[in-house]
Write an enzyme that holds these catalytic residues in place. Structure first.
Site, mmCIF file in Angstrom:
data_model
loop_
_atom_site.group_PDB
_atom_site.id
_atom_site.type_symbol
_atom_site.label_atom_id
_atom_site.label_comp_id
_atom_site.label_asym_id
_atom_site.label_seq_id
_atom_site.Cartn_x
_atom_site.Cartn_y
_atom_site.Cartn_z
ATOM 1 N N SER A 174 0.960 -1.207 -0.159
ATOM 2 C CA SER A 174 0.112 -0.072 0.025
ATOM 3 C C SER A 174 1.147 1.290 0.198
ATOM 4 O O SER A 174 2.108 1.042 0.434
ATOM 5 C CB SER A 174 -0.930 0.070 1.165
ATOM 6 O OG SER A 174 -0.153 0.315 2.191
ATOM 7 N N LYS A 175 0.149 2.245 -0.126
ATOM 8 C CA LYS A 175 0.846 3.740 -0.213
ATOM 9 C C LYS A 175 1.718 3.969 1.115
ATOM 10 O O LYS A 175 2.405 4.342 1.222
ATOM 11 C CB LYS A 175 -0.094 4.784 -0.580
ATOM 12 C CG LYS A 175 0.585 6.123 -1.017
ATOM 13 C CD LYS A 175 -0.630 6.910 -1.425
ATOM 14 C CE LYS A 175 -0.108 8.318 -1.091
ATOM 15 N NZ LYS A 175 -1.394 9.252 -1.038
ATOM 16 N N ARG A 176 0.833 3.304 2.114
ATOM 17 C CA ARG A 176 1.400 3.685 3.544
ATOM 18 C C ARG A 176 2.835 2.932 3.734
ATOM 19 O O ARG A 176 3.840 3.538 4.520
ATOM 20 C CB ARG A 176 0.281 3.001 4.579
ATOM 21 C CG ARG A 176 -0.648 4.389 5.243
ATOM 22 C CD ARG A 176 -0.591 4.356 6.347
ATOM 23 N NE ARG A 176 -2.071 4.108 7.043
ATOM 24 C CZ ARG A 176 -2.429 2.883 7.373
ATOM 25 N NH1 ARG A 176 -1.684 1.826 7.626
ATOM 26 N NH2 ARG A 176 -3.511 2.581 7.762
ATOM 27 N N GLU A 214 5.219 4.676 2.141
ATOM 28 C CA GLU A 214 5.547 6.053 3.144
ATOM 29 C C GLU A 214 6.541 5.301 4.269
ATOM 30 O O GLU A 214 7.469 6.386 4.675
ATOM 31 C CB GLU A 214 4.506 6.659 3.541
ATOM 32 C CG GLU A 214 3.888 7.697 2.366
ATOM 33 C CD GLU A 214 2.538 8.054 2.456
ATOM 34 O OE1 GLU A 214 1.869 7.879 3.787
ATOM 35 O OE2 GLU A 214 2.075 8.642 1.610
#
Ligand code: GLU
Length: 513
Positions: free
Chosen positions: A265-267, A270
């Site tokens: 995921s994008k998380r 990050e």
């Protein structure tokens, strides 16, 4: 004659293209080229609520950047256009009506409140996933439950309605997926999907199937997240009478988090400080900027090479593949079923390999560019020499400047850890003598510097390991880097002497020697 292979990449312009989407595009492209077929780009923009300005341009730029060429698409045109679903509206409705006429779809007039009530009712009765299906449809307001006259009247009065697929009650739906083999669903797992929305737009399912058929798509290669939609599509092909011309399906394995625990995921990106978008993306709605592989310093060839291995392998030890080589080597049979961990270190490794293949002159352009932005002048030959020395150690083009700043600026600080562990009496003695010795020489080449240092070490009976890092510290301010003697050669005698003097003055006053 064999049918021409026709594949499509069918993104929805709802935001930045995810790296997984780019992998899907890449596999489609490789397969098309390998088979001498056509690669289509179709923009699936029927969901007006999710339309994001700039997303389509972003997709086109991403594909172009990595070298995925489109044969038919919104820009190229082609015999089965338009290639944007919002421009194909008229063609969908007739198919939805045909489905209704033949009893495979129906009108539904339920309001959002009524649908919500149904869900609540089913949840209260402990139904795990409440669905509009063969059982519940009997309790709802649709053309299967209402008298024919009333249906006609409602339609004539302009009352909002949707058209739903009539999923058969007890039927097995099967698909022979090229990656997974036979996949089976029981129709009770599938709900009566909306095919046409009340705004007259088709949903993904209807538009996707109609377009794949009309565009003569032979193979649908897409991410595993679309596997649950596949039985709906299989039913649509059957009901529309296209069963014999149904494309073959290949659902690509999921991209997993770096630890393998769930979908990437994008998380995660990050959290681990890497990008999952090919290009930097500024969200026009939130104004937030997400980083991209291109801006992070990845070369497009390296990214392609990294992506292709996320789910495919050549069956040999070869790791570095140009696009041409990939086209030759690629096959759907070698796509794996299980999810692949997203390991950014592998992407870095590929980038290193690709950087290494460049000439010093090519590499020096990166450095010269960074220097220009910083208003630092440097003659091209010097930039080339710096790049030649640093080449083995860089991962990104920006590293020449970031890691090699000391070629242009004298150290303003010294790595504390190295100072405390390596700045010893012994080291200071050798470094001072070394400086005095090179001062006497006309200029200093790497070879000469090495000989000089060795002579001094020998004379004092000191091992090189006790001194080298301290000398590097004095000259560059850091504890690691490329061959120090080469650095000294590039800096030249005067600069090296000046730096050593400065380090001796600063560090000797700080540290007890
Ligand atoms: N529009 C879908 C997407 O955004 C296409 C899925 C498919 O390839 O069928 O990925």
């Amino acid at each position: 004659m064999e049918k021409e292979v026709r594949v499509r990449f069918a993104p929805s312009p709802t935001g930045a293209l995810h790296i997984g989407g780019l992998r899907t595009a890449l596999y489609n492209f490789l397969f098309a080229r390998k088979m001498g077929g056509k690669m289509l780009l179709r923009i699936e923009d029927t969901d007006q609520n999710r339309f994001v300005p700039g997303a389509e341009e972003y997709i086109l730029e991403s594909l172009a950047w990595v070298g995925i060429q489109i044969d038919e698409g919104p820009q190229q045109g082609g015999p089965y256009g338009p290639y944007k679903q919002s421009e194909r509206k008229q063609s969908y409705k007739q198919f939805a009506l045909k489905l209704v006429e033949e009893g495979n779809a129906y009108y539904a007039f339920d309001t959002p409140e009524e649908l919500e009530q149904m869900r609540e009712r089913l949840s209260a009765a402990k139904v795990v996933s409440p669905q509009y299906n063969a059982i519940t449809r009997a309790t709802m307001k649709n053309s299967l439950t209402l008298p024919e006259d009333e249906v006609k009247a409602r339609l004539a009065s302009g009352e909002p309605y949707v058209i739903r697929l009539k999923v058969p009650r007890k039927e097995e739906v099967r698909l022979n997926d090229l990656v997974r083999g036979w996949v089976m669903w029981h129709s009770s797992q599938i709900d009566d999907k909306v095919l046409m929305k009340s705004d007259g737009m088709p949903t993904y399912h209807l538009a996707n199937v109609v377009d794949d058929h009309e565009m003569k798509i032979t193979h649908v290669i897409r991410g595993e997240e679309w596997l649950p939609s596949a039985p709906v599509h299989v039913l649509l092909y059957k009901f529309l009478g296209w069963e014999n011309e149904m494309p073959q399906f290949a659902h690509l394995p999921l991209l997993l988090k770096p630890d393998g625990n769930g979908k990437l995921s994008k998380r995660d990106a990050e959290k681990h400080g890497f990008s999952i978008f090919p290009l930097q993306w500024k969200d026009p709605l939130t104004g937030e900027t997400a980083s991209g592989f291109r801006e992070d310093g990845y070369l497009p060839d390296a990214l392609v090479n990294f992506l292709v291995f996320l789910g495919w392998n050549p069956g040999t030890q070869q790791e570095i593949f140009s696009m041409e080589e990939l086209i030759k080597a690629f096959s759907i049979e070698r796509i794996g079923k299980s999810g692949t961990k997203f390991d950014i270190n592998k992407a870095k490794w590929f980038n290193q390999q690709y950087l290494k293949t460049k000439t010093d002159k090519e590499l020096s352009q990166y450095l010269l560019n960074d220097l220009k932005n910083k208003n630092i002048s440097c003659n091209p030959e010097r930039a080339e020499r710096i790049c030649a020395v640093m080449k083995e150690r860089v991962t990104f083009p920006g590293d020449f400047w970031n890691e090699g700043k000391y070629f242009f600026e004298e150290p303003v600080a010294y790595d504390e850890g190295i100072v405390s562990s390596k700045w010893t009496n012994e080291a200071v003695l050798i470094i001072s003598e070394f400086k005095d010795a090179i001062k006497e020489q006309k200029n200093i080449g790497a070879e000469q510097a090495k000989i000089t240092l060795n002579e001094i070490l020998e004379k004092n009976q000191v091992k090189i390991g006790k001194v080298l890092q301290a000398l590097r510290l004095a000259v560059t301010g850091t504890g690691a880097g490329p061959d120090l003697m080469q650095i000294i050669e590039i800096l030249g005698k005067d600069e090296t002497v000046r730096r050593i003097d400065k380090a001796l003055a600063i560090l000797n006053s700080k540290v007890k020697v």
